[in-house]
Write an enzyme that holds these catalytic residues in place. Structure first.
Site, PDB file in Angstrom:
ATOM      1  N   GLN A  19      16.861 -17.121  -6.458  1.00 50.07           N
ATOM      2  CA  GLN A  19      16.421 -17.711  -7.727  1.00 50.07           C
ATOM      3  C   GLN A  19      16.943 -19.116  -7.918  1.00 50.07           C
ATOM      4  OE1 GLN A  19      18.725 -14.535  -9.749  1.00 50.07           O
ATOM      5  NE2 GLN A  19      19.211 -16.144 -11.229  1.00 50.07           N
ATOM      6  N   CYS A  25      16.513 -14.242 -12.985  1.00 57.39           N
ATOM      7  CA  CYS A  25      16.748 -12.937 -12.341  1.00 57.39           C
ATOM      8  C   CYS A  25      15.753 -11.899 -12.865  1.00 57.39           C
ATOM      9  CB  CYS A  25      18.174 -12.473 -12.595  1.00 57.39           C
ATOM     10  SG  CYS A  25      18.626 -12.403 -14.329  1.00 57.39           S
ATOM     11  N   HIS A 161      22.177  -8.928 -16.184  1.00 60.53           N
ATOM     12  CA  HIS A 161      21.506  -9.334 -14.938  1.00 60.53           C
ATOM     13  C   HIS A 161      20.376  -8.359 -14.650  1.00 60.53           C
ATOM     14  CE1 HIS A 161      20.909 -11.109 -11.125  1.00 60.53           C
ATOM     15  NE2 HIS A 161      21.832 -10.474 -10.396  1.00 60.53           N
TER      16      HIS A 161
END
Ligand SMILES: CCC[C@@H](/C=C/S(=O)(=O)c1ccccc1)NC(=O)[C@H](Cc1ccccc1)NC(=O)N1CCC(N2CCOCC2)CC1
Length: 222
Positions: A19, A25, A161
């Site tokens: 990324q 993410c 995340h």
């Protein structure tokens, strides 16, 4: 459920991506799940565009974060995902240039999975790789092995995340230190193939470690 299961071995997972310096993410978790659902439905593995989500998903915040369930909703609204080749990643939010005529991959729905880790293992086998949120505590320093941070260090309330659950397994040790088997989840990260175990992360399974079971979902391709 069996002892080990791995969608990577079954050809349902694309290459490990990166990324870069963009908080996207959530988009990589979303494309990874749809890549797997499409593979299950059609037998074709197609690498899909995160950049389309960064640029065109109006519910999420591009490089400043997003939620996978919102991204699934947006893929349905937008009308599909273009491939990585058609709409390549450059890690900066730009104006949306989605071309419906180019997009070959559509999803019909999405659903959330419960927190029971046995149920999650069954859903993994049934639906393909699953989008999950985790607390990323310690992941910057992860070098391999089965991560098992103490819960006060990796609270399930600190999800920050978005990643992709691709399989599970058990490590059996016979040394004096480890007499008990160590079940783990295998997770695809989006920090490039040099991070972790060839881009993958293993975390202990069965105890809600790092909130791995708290926000699990999948797209549905009929
Ligand atoms: C700045 C965003 C960083 C990005 C991931 C970055 S990262 O580089 O992978 C990383 C993660 C952890 C440690 C270090 C580095 N995180 C996200 O996108 C996380 C992923 C996540 C967290 C919790 C549950 C589900 C998914 N999401 C988020 O950061 N957000 C969720 C959506 C929220 N929107 C605000 C506007 O209104 C709509 C909602 C913005 C914050």
């Amino acid at each position: 459920v069996d002892e080990t299961f791995d969608w990577v071995e079954k050809g349902a997972v694309t290459e490990v991506k990166n990324q870069g310096m963009c908080g996207s993410c959530w988009a990589f978790s979303t494309t990874g799940n749809i890549e797997g659902a499409w593979f299950k439905a059609t037998g074709d593995l197609v690498s899909l565009s995160e950049q389309e989500l960064v640029d065109c998903d109006q519910k999420d915040s591009g490089c400043n974060g997003g939620l996978m369930d919102q991204a699934f909703e947006e893929v349905i609204r937008i009308g599909g995902l273009e491939t990585e080749q058609q709409y390549p990643y450059d890690g900066v939010q730009e104006t949306c240039n989605f071309e419906k005529s180019l997009s070959k991959v559509q999803i019909d729905d999405f659903m959330d999975i419960g927190e029971d880790e046995e149920e999650i293992a069954e859903a993994l086998e049934e639906h393909g790789p699953l989008s999950i949120a985790i607390n990323a505590f310690g992941m910057q320093f992860y070098r391999g092995g089965i991560s098992h941070p103490l819960s006060f260090l990796c609270s399930q309330d600190g999800l920050d995340h978005g990643v992709l659950m691709v399989g599970y397994g058990v490590e059996h040790h016979t040394t004096w230190r480890h007499r008990h088997p160590r079940p783990y989840w295998k997770i695809k990260n989006s920090w490039g193939p040099r991070w972790g175990e060839d881009g993958y992360y293993r975390v202990a399974r069965g105890k809600g470690v790092c909130g791995v079971n708290k926000m699990v979902s999948t797209s549905i391709v009929n």
